[in-house]
Design an enzyme around this catalytic site. Structure first.
Site, PDB file in Angstrom:
ATOM      1  N   HIS A 191      13.239 -27.733   2.644  1.00 38.33           N
ATOM      2  CA  HIS A 191      12.950 -29.141   2.382  1.00 38.33           C
ATOM      3  C   HIS A 191      11.938 -29.228   1.239  1.00 38.33           C
ATOM      4  CE1 HIS A 191       9.670 -27.712   4.886  1.00 38.33           C
ATOM      5  NE2 HIS A 191       8.939 -28.732   4.453  1.00 38.33           N
ATOM      6  N   ASP A 249       8.376 -31.721   0.160  1.00 41.43           N
ATOM      7  CA  ASP A 249       7.387 -32.471   0.923  1.00 41.43           C
ATOM      8  C   ASP A 249       7.263 -33.939   0.549  1.00 41.43           C
ATOM      9  OD1 ASP A 249       6.717 -30.353   2.524  1.00 41.43           O
ATOM     10  OD2 ASP A 249       5.012 -29.711   1.307  1.00 41.43           O
ATOM     11  N   HIS A 291      11.206 -25.467  -0.036  1.00 42.73           N
ATOM     12  CA  HIS A 291      10.638 -24.343   0.711  1.00 42.73           C
ATOM     13  C   HIS A 291      10.986 -24.458   2.180  1.00 42.73           C
ATOM     14  CE1 HIS A 291       7.712 -27.634   0.834  1.00 42.73           C
ATOM     15  NE2 HIS A 291       7.363 -27.180   2.037  1.00 42.73           N
ATOM     16  N   ARG A 314       2.806 -17.592  15.244  1.00 42.03           N
ATOM     17  CA  ARG A 314       2.370 -17.732  13.850  1.00 42.03           C
ATOM     18  C   ARG A 314       1.507 -18.981  13.748  1.00 42.03           C
ATOM     19  NH1 ARG A 314       4.281 -20.744   9.343  1.00 42.03           N
ATOM     20  NH2 ARG A 314       4.687 -19.594   7.400  1.00 42.03           N
TER      21      ARG A 314
END
Length: 677
Positions: free
Chosen positions: A549, A551, A621, A631
């Site tokens: 996508h 941002d 990204h 994570r």
């Protein structure tokens, strides 16, 4: 709005009562299906999810049928008084309430959350279904579910890979790849175009005519669904104490806006951002040439004249009309009903312009019937079309998200001595990208991870959805303001809460300095987020933790464009991710080309590493699947526009100033985290 479309009779057979059994609310079935998925009950997933989809379609269909039925039973007379108008409105309302309650029972009173509605619009249930059917060794049904999901989510790289794998499985044939949510008018149109391109004009004519019939039905359905509550962004007319006529006017304007937008909706394929240019007129363009090829000049003339109702005086079609008329020896007439359809469209536009001024809401007319152009006018023989039309942005509505060259600067000071430049834009194969190490220390990473375990909540930042991007991971998050509140209450060390606040400011200063920005970079949203691989769901996994996508714009990989329009956070200018650990499997951050497939750079997270980049379409990204462990990172989005500064950040600034001198939590705080893209 109440005049019947000429083909309303096509619905008459659908206005009869359906099954008298009451439906179970589809959102409850959906919730049961999701729970079954996490319990590895894949038969339950199929049972509940198929039931949810069936219930959803029945609710939608019932609303349409009841609206059209009650409209026919209680029509408006051409002349009426206020009392007669009120009488018809009340009778219609009672009719629709009774009709819907009869068919849906308690379902008619059940309110479904906006998040669930959006999940169904995005076809999320089919993602669960394809995984469940895969586990149950039913590849044919898995292929259909995957294909259906992919049509509305073409950027989902893993689903595309799944489809390729299904094609190689024994027993799975091409006919199994069906779109279970296909819209009949678009299905017929695309099939007609394929026959047209093959030179099968007779077959194409049948399907184009069928597509027009289905378009008429879809138009009525879309308009009927507009009769339910509508809402303009940032404007709720029911909160204002207007007079009766003002309230009616405002609601009517919003319903009218919805109906007017049906033209755009019917021309937009699932998963696409823009409608197909010239969609409805294109039917008549194809038909006039197909009829000509079949020697049916009367029908060719009629379709050419109909096309000219949309594009008066267009040169090439006018030449076609002259040619047909000369060959036939007489003039013709356009198709009945289309002129009325266009008059209604113009009347809606005129009323909208009046109503929007009354409401104080801006309304911009879209270019709904933009001509395709580009035809070959080298001879007088009637021209055909150029085949399937690509999706072309409406100029009044769309803006491509591209940074201007003078803004693209980098290489400024890193502010803090220990921060190390690892890779610049060139090394990361893009523009406005940077990779830095040692932004925070090992001890700071450890403190923030402990803080995350204490304050993050499942679904925070994702409107309560614990698995917003993939069903194979759980997402938890917390904002700066929330951590400060926890610190004040003694639930976490205040030192850790302050650390979160301080390191986010550290990241902001580094990004602002490195990219040599001429104005202040403001926080748009700050989020401490951890994503955890769900045990038992990682076998043969090939999806992403976070799909590709951009941002601040909506990525359209097929068109290689990124549209800077809502629901994207168009005001975001720069983004950064500060990683807190690397002791997990998978989870690499990746940059891609605009196609959302070609990886241009990959970043392995570790403590103190930060990746920063401009937020536009130049930097698509995503995150690879986290297949084991957890994570954690601090996600930051920034804006150059002070009007879009993060409200919670401003409150956090006040808290930091007042924390030692006064209580700031007595009245409570309305925390409303934004959803992440």
């Amino acid at each position: 709005m109440d005049r019947k479309f000429p083909l309303v009779a096509l619905w008459s057979g659908l206005l009869v009562s359906t099954c008298s059994a009451f439906l179970e609310p589809y959102d409850l079935l959906y919730d049961n299906a999701v729970k079954a998925f996490y319990n590895n009950d894949y038969n339950g997933v199929v049972r509940y999810m198929e039931g949810a989809l069936s219930s959803y379609q029945e609710v939608r269909g019932t609303r349409v049928r009841c609206r059209l039925l009650c409209q026919d039973q209680h029509p408006f007379d051409e002349t009426f008084t206020d009392l007669v108008f009120t009488d018809v409105v009340l009778r219609r309302a009672a009719c629709m309430n009774g009709c819907i309650e009869e068919k849906l029972g308690a379902q008619s009173l059940h309110k479904v959350s906006e998040d669930v509605v959006q999940d169904f619009n995005r076809r999320i249930p089919y993602n669960y279904l394809q995984l469940a059917y895969q586990k149950l060794n039913l590849p044919e049904k898995a292929a259909a579910a995957a294909h259906t999901y992919f049509q509305a989510n073409p950027e989902h790289v893993e689903m595309g890979q799944n489809l390729e794998q299904y094609k190689d499985l024994q027993g799975v044939r091409e006919e199994h790849f069906v779109d279970r949510e296909a819209r009949p008018h678009q299905l017929s149109f695309s099939a007609a175009v394929r026959l047209y391109d093959k030179g099968d004009y007779e077959g194409a004519i049948v399907l184009f005519e069928e597509a027009l019939v289905e378009y008429s039905k879809a138009d009525m359905e879309c308009r009927a669904l507009c009769q339910w509550p509508q809402r303009f962004e940032g404007y709720d007319y029911l909160r204002y104490r207007y007079s009766l006529h003002e309230v009616i006017s405002d609601h009517f304007t919003q319903v009218l806006h919805c109906e007017h937008e049906c033209v755009r909706d019917l021309a937009t394929r699932p998963g696409r951002l823009s409608p197909m240019e010239n969609y409805l007129p294109l039917h008549y363009d194809y038909l006039q040439f197909a009829y000509f090829q079949e020697g049916r000049l009367e029908e060719a003339l009629q379709c050419a004249l109909t096309y000219l109702l949309f594009h008066k005086g267009e040169e090439f079609m006018t030449e076609n009309v002259d040619y047909y008329s000369d060959m036939l020896g007489h003039d013709g007439e356009p198709r009945e009903g289309v002129a009325w359809y266009l008059r209604r469209h113009q009347q809606e536009l005129d009323l909208l312009l009046i109503g929007s001024k009354t409401m104080g809401v801006e309304f911009t007319e879209g270019n709904y019937w933009s001509s395709s152009g580009g035809r070959d006018d080298s001879n007088r023989i009637p021209s055909g079309t150029d085949g399937w039309m690509d999706y072309v942005p409406i100029s009044e509505k769309r803006n491509v998200a591209v940074a201007s060259p003078q803004q693209l600067r980098e290489g400024g000071p890193l502010v803090y001595d220990r921060v190390q430049l690892v890779q610049n834009s060139a090394a990361l194969n893009g523009t406005q990208r940077v990779l830095l190490d040692h932004v925070i220390s090992e001890d700071e990473c450890s403190d923030l991870r402990h803080l995350a375990h204490a304050v993050t909540m499942a679904g925070d930042g994702y409107r309560g959805r614990t698995s917003p991007h993939t069903p194979n991971e759980k997402f938890e998050g917390a904002t700066v303001l929330k951590t400060l509140q926890y610190g004040y209450e003694g639930r976490v060390p205040m030192r850790s809460a302050r650390l979160f606040y301080d390191i986010s400011e550290r990241a902001r200063r580094i990004i602002e300095s490195y990219f040599q920005l001429n104005s202040t970079l403001h926080f748009s949203y700050t989020h401490l987020v951890c994503r955890t691989a769900i045990t038992g769901q990682q076998d043969h996994r090939n999806d992403l933790s976070h799909p590709i996508h951009a941002d601040n714009c909506l990525l359209d990989p097929e068109a290689h464009e990124c549209w800077k329009e809502p629901p994207a956070y168009t005001y975001r200018d720069y983004s950064a991710l500060l990683y807190l650990n690397g002791d997990f499997k998978g989870g690499e951050f990746i940059f891609t080309e605009m196609d959302a497939k070609t990886v241009t750079a990959s970043v392995k997270p570790k403590c103190g590493r930060m990746v920063g980049f401009s937020s536009g379409g130049e930097n698509p990204h995503g995150v690879k699947a986290v297949t084991s462990g957890q994570r954690c990172a601090v996600a930051l989005w920034f804006t150059l526009d002070p009007l879009f500064r993060e409200l919670e950040r401003l409150q956090a600034d006040e808290v930091m100033q007042a924390l030692d001198t006064q209580s700031v939590w007595g009245q409570g705080l309305n925390i409303n985290p934004k959803d992440e893209l």
